[in-house]
Design an enzyme around this catalytic site. Sequence first.
Site, short mmCIF file in Angstrom:
data_model
loop_
_atom_site.label_atom_id
_atom_site.label_comp_id
_atom_site.label_asym_id
_atom_site.label_seq_id
_atom_site.Cartn_x
_atom_site.Cartn_y
_atom_site.Cartn_z
N ALA A 1 0.84 -1.20 0.00
CA ALA A 1 0.00 0.00 0.00
C ALA A 1 0.87 1.25 0.00
O ALA A 1 2.10 1.16 0.23
CB ALA A 1 -0.89 0.02 1.25
N LYS A 2 0.31 2.37 -0.26
CA LYS A 2 0.98 3.66 -0.08
C LYS A 2 -0.10 4.73 0.01
O LYS A 2 -1.20 4.53 -0.51
CB LYS A 2 1.90 3.96 -1.27
CG LYS A 2 3.07 4.87 -0.93
CD LYS A 2 4.13 4.12 -0.15
CE LYS A 2 5.36 4.92 0.10
NZ LYS A 2 6.42 4.07 0.66
#
Length: 427
Positions: free
Chosen positions: A116-117
């Site tokens: 994720a980011k």
Amino acid sequence: MVAVKSAYTPTMECETEHFLMAQRQLDEIAREMGLDPELHERLRYPKRALIVSVPVRLDNGSVHSFTGYRVHHDVTLGPAKGGIRFHPEVNLGEVSGLAMLMTWKCALMNLPYGGAKGGIRCEPWNLSTGELERMTRRYTSEIINLIGPDKDIPAPDMYTNEQTMAWIMDTYSINVGHTVPSVVTGKPVSIGGSYGRHEATGRGVAYCTRRAVSRFGISASQPAVVVQGFGNVGAVTASLLHDSGYKVIAVSDVNGGLYNADGLDIPRLKAYQCEMGKLMGFSGGKSISNSELLELPCDVLIPAALGNQINAKNVSKIKARLIVEGANGPTSPEADQYLHEKGIIVVPDILANAGGVTVSYFEWVQGLMHLFWSEGEVNERLEQIMGKACDQVFDMSQKSGLRPRMAALRIGIGRLAEAKRLRGLYP
Ligand code: NAD
């Protein structure tokens, strides 16, 4: 080049240059490893992406709406994991490309996470502490349905830190009605953070460097090292290599570098930086520019600041024998190919800087168990995991002739592909 041909080729808003670079890397290794085209296609885009508006009351009384993002690239192996950055260049493409890299990094390190980011497009240096807190809390409440200890666990990234994580943890906890430390990692030790997390990325970079130096026969008795960036990653790496007998001949920060052919006194330099808030003016080395620093003759070059520092423009002037990527994406794809042809070994970011996410994993585990480890235990476990990953990547690279970056991707993507194949496609 699009490797997967199908009747339906999706086009998404995230397809910026940054994202397409990450996607091209996947396409290249997918071709090389003969990845099942259907699995390949499923990995080419994020699983989900959320764009939120973050209205914040500024200190002058007015309201400004920032734009925030949270992207999950893949969650096959476990909850999504990745940092949150505050920066003017944050956009859907950058965050999606970085989320994809997190998927590969977690799979390579064999951590039970997806990638994720997230981030907010802003100029954090122009915001007061109060404004940063209000922005962080409102962003957290806007993405609250996506995050959680079993769903998605954010961590610090550029211009976010332990305090930011404390605000996210508090906002999440208040909203669900009880304290949930494991919703974030990289938080202060006093509220459930892990010993050793702050130094973990630099510790991992230093460990990979020592391992690669011995593996690839960089045989100088006191290898000469150049480090770009003297922040969390660069300063810890420089200190640990200095302590293990390496000669750190140059380091830099945003304002420029310092060079001493006989080796810089890193403990004295750190004390100077702590007192003065900068490197410039230190008496034990002469000033050089950041571009001169990258081109110094040395055994090991460690870019530990920004992305795209070694690129088509300067790669022919690089004189290092080994490059260990402390930063995310410091080498452009063209430069990477050029270095490979020149026989300069590059230890890729997804391996070299994975110490941070590995100790984040330890922090999450300790929080879920309510049982905390000593710093010695954390560092010992980190070295075990880094050592295993280094051996796997270097072995595959030497056996297959793939450059270490491609070997690392092949291991990570291979693991993920196997998990996806076993889980099948719902419904
Ligand atoms: P930081 O903000 O603590 O330090 C960054 C350093 O780079 C500072 O010394 C800064 O002065 C210097 N710098 C900034 N612009 C520069 C420029 N134009 N030229 C030279 N130096 C410049 O950040 P950090 O946490 O050390 O992160 C550095 C890199 O490592 C980033 O690419 C980050 O994404 C990556 N990374 C960090 C972690 C972590 O746990 N901190 C984990 C994985 C990857």
